[in-house]
Write an enzyme that holds these catalytic residues in place. Structure first.
Site, PDB file in Angstrom:
ATOM      1  N   ASP A  10       0.734  -1.111  -0.463  1.00 55.53           N
ATOM      2  CA  ASP A  10       0.138   0.267  -0.090  1.00 55.53           C
ATOM      3  C   ASP A  10       0.854   1.338   0.002  1.00 55.53           C
ATOM      4  O   ASP A  10       2.213   0.947   0.088  1.00 55.53           O
ATOM      5  CB  ASP A  10      -1.204  -0.226   1.014  1.00 55.53           C
ATOM      6  N   SER A  11      -0.143   2.123  -0.117  1.00 52.73           N
ATOM      7  CA  SER A  11       1.181   3.810   0.312  1.00 52.73           C
ATOM      8  C   SER A  11       1.321   4.200   1.103  1.00 52.73           C
ATOM      9  O   SER A  11       2.574   4.442   1.106  1.00 52.73           O
ATOM     10  CB  SER A  11       0.394   4.880  -0.624  1.00 52.73           C
ATOM     11  N   CYS A  74      -3.846  -1.499  -2.176  1.00 54.02           N
ATOM     12  CA  CYS A  74      -4.428  -0.504  -2.282  1.00 54.02           C
ATOM     13  C   CYS A  74      -5.421   0.039  -3.299  1.00 54.02           C
ATOM     14  O   CYS A  74      -4.842  -0.576  -4.375  1.00 54.02           O
ATOM     15  CB  CYS A  74      -3.197   0.528  -2.577  1.00 54.02           C
ATOM     16  N   GLU A 152      -2.202   8.658   7.922  1.00 51.78           N
ATOM     17  CA  GLU A 152      -1.125   8.381   8.549  1.00 51.78           C
ATOM     18  C   GLU A 152      -0.891   9.835   9.510  1.00 51.78           C
ATOM     19  O   GLU A 152       0.581   8.854  10.177  1.00 51.78           O
ATOM     20  CB  GLU A 152      -0.337   9.488   6.817  1.00 51.78           C
ATOM     21  N   CYS A 184     -10.797   2.768  -0.059  1.00 48.39           N
ATOM     22  CA  CYS A 184      -9.243   3.283   0.289  1.00 48.39           C
ATOM     23  C   CYS A 184      -9.383   2.241   1.768  1.00 48.39           C
ATOM     24  O   CYS A 184     -10.194   2.615   2.617  1.00 48.39           O
ATOM     25  CB  CYS A 184      -9.333   5.047   0.288  1.00 48.39           C
ATOM     26  N   HIS A 186      -6.837   2.889   3.706  1.00 49.56           N
ATOM     27  CA  HIS A 186      -7.008   3.958   4.818  1.00 49.56           C
ATOM     28  C   HIS A 186      -8.473   3.842   5.918  1.00 49.56           C
ATOM     29  O   HIS A 186      -8.244   4.000   6.828  1.00 49.56           O
ATOM     30  CB  HIS A 186      -6.258   5.497   4.734  1.00 49.56           C
TER      31      HIS A 186
HETATM   32  N1  DGL Z   1      -4.235   2.840   0.699  1.00 53.32           N
HETATM   33  C1  DGL Z   1      -4.238   3.664  -0.485  1.00 53.32           C
HETATM   34  C2  DGL Z   1      -5.672   3.264  -1.255  1.00 53.32           C
HETATM   35  O1  DGL Z   1      -6.488   2.677  -0.908  1.00 53.32           O
HETATM   36  C3  DGL Z   1      -4.329   5.016  -0.106  1.00 53.32           C
HETATM   37  C4  DGL Z   1      -3.656   5.559  -1.177  1.00 53.32           C
HETATM   38  C5  DGL Z   1      -3.241   6.851  -1.060  1.00 53.32           C
HETATM   39  O2  DGL Z   1      -2.142   7.235  -0.537  1.00 53.32           O
HETATM   40  O3  DGL Z   1      -3.679   8.238  -1.202  1.00 53.32           O
HETATM   41  O4  DGL Z   1      -6.543   3.816  -1.803  1.00 53.32           O
END
Ligand code: DGL
Length: 271
Positions: A10-11, A74, A152, A184, A186
């Site tokens: 993931d990011s 992600c 984050e 998402c 997150h």
């Molecule tokens: N968890 C990522 C997703 O599902 C987040 C993306 C981001 O870093 O903006 O899209």
């Protein structure tokens, strides 16, 4: 049977929602998780840049860690279209999330929230159009820029995130959805705030559990499962600050995050 690890990425911290579900459902599997916290957020970036980052991570997972399967944890990377590594099966969170939302919704009025990149890519709109064979779904999509940054920073429950959520979630409230898909990875960390804003009668759907079930089925079909002996080992890798990843990661995922290894993608991709 195959004792090699499963790769997830993931990011940043969002994919930990998926990793948690995978550890709970498949405790005997070895995992390698990459959180690209040095380059988050992916959401506002052009999709071809996200695709390039995702390609670097999948290549690392295959060449440095010999993973047997990759979970794109992600949505933004999945929406950008990750190129599959040869001979390594890959699953993403989008289709499992869509399936779970279709199952949960009674009225067919479904909301999807995600990053700007995910929503503007049309990936969810296409996936619902394919999966909704009854034609009863009325979809409302809303981008939620800023949500990822709150997670984050470890700020999952503040007045500021509540005020932002009220503004960004207005379209799904107006659309009177009965189900809201958190598109998402997150966003499950903001579930209490989101639920408070949209109303507690709206069912929130996270793709994490459904993705873990799909992973289990695929491991079975491809005869790639690791039956043991003993529990799986978990390796955590971050392109950002490793002590932040460890501290916030333990708060968000749990005690399985111990040592965190540093990866510097600027070796490959000077910025
Ligand atoms: N968890 C990522 C997703 O599902 C987040 C993306 C981001 O870093 O903006 O899209």
């Amino acid at each position: 049977m195959d004792a090699r690890p499963i790769g997830l990425f993931d990011s940043g911290f969002g994919g930990l929602t998926v990793a948690r579900a995978v550890i709970d459902l498949l405790p005997e599997e070895h995992l390698v998780y990459v959180g690209d916290t040095g380059r988050y957020p992916y959401g506002p970036r052009p999709l071809d840049e996200v695709r390039r980052f995702a390609g670097q991570i999948t290549e690392k997972l295959v060449s440095d860690h010999d993973v047997k399967l990759i979970v794109v944890a992600c949505n933004t990377a999945a929406a950008a279209g990750v190129r599959p590594a040869p001979a390594v099966p890959m699953i993403s969170v989008i289709e499992p999330g869509v399936r779970a939302a279709l199952r949960a919704s009674e009225s067919g009025r479904i909301g999807v929230i995600g990053t700007v990149g995910t929503v503007s890519s049309g990936a969810y709109q296409r996936s619902f159009a394919t999966a909704d064979t009854s034609g009863r779904v009325h979809l409302t999509c809303a981008a939620c820029p800023g949500f990822v940054e709150f997670v984050e920073r470890g700020e999952t429950d503040s007045d500021q995130v509540y005020v932002l959520a009220e503004r960004l979630l207005a379209p799904v409230v107006e659309a009177k959805v009965d189900t809201l898909l958190l598109g998402c990875t997150h966003y499950p960390f903001l579930a209490r705030t989101i639920s408070d804003v949209v109303g507690r009668d709206v069912v929130l759907v996270s793709s994490a559990d459904e993705t873990a079930f799909e992973l289990r089925a695929l491991l079975g079909d491809l005869e790639l499962a690791r039956p043991g002996p003993g529990p799986g080992a978990h390796m955590w890798i971050s392109s950002g600050d490793v002590s932040t990843f460890r501290d916030l990661g333990r708060r968000l995922l749990g005690p399985e995050i111990e040592e965190v290894h540093r990866w510097d993608p600027s070796d490959l991709d000077p910025r």
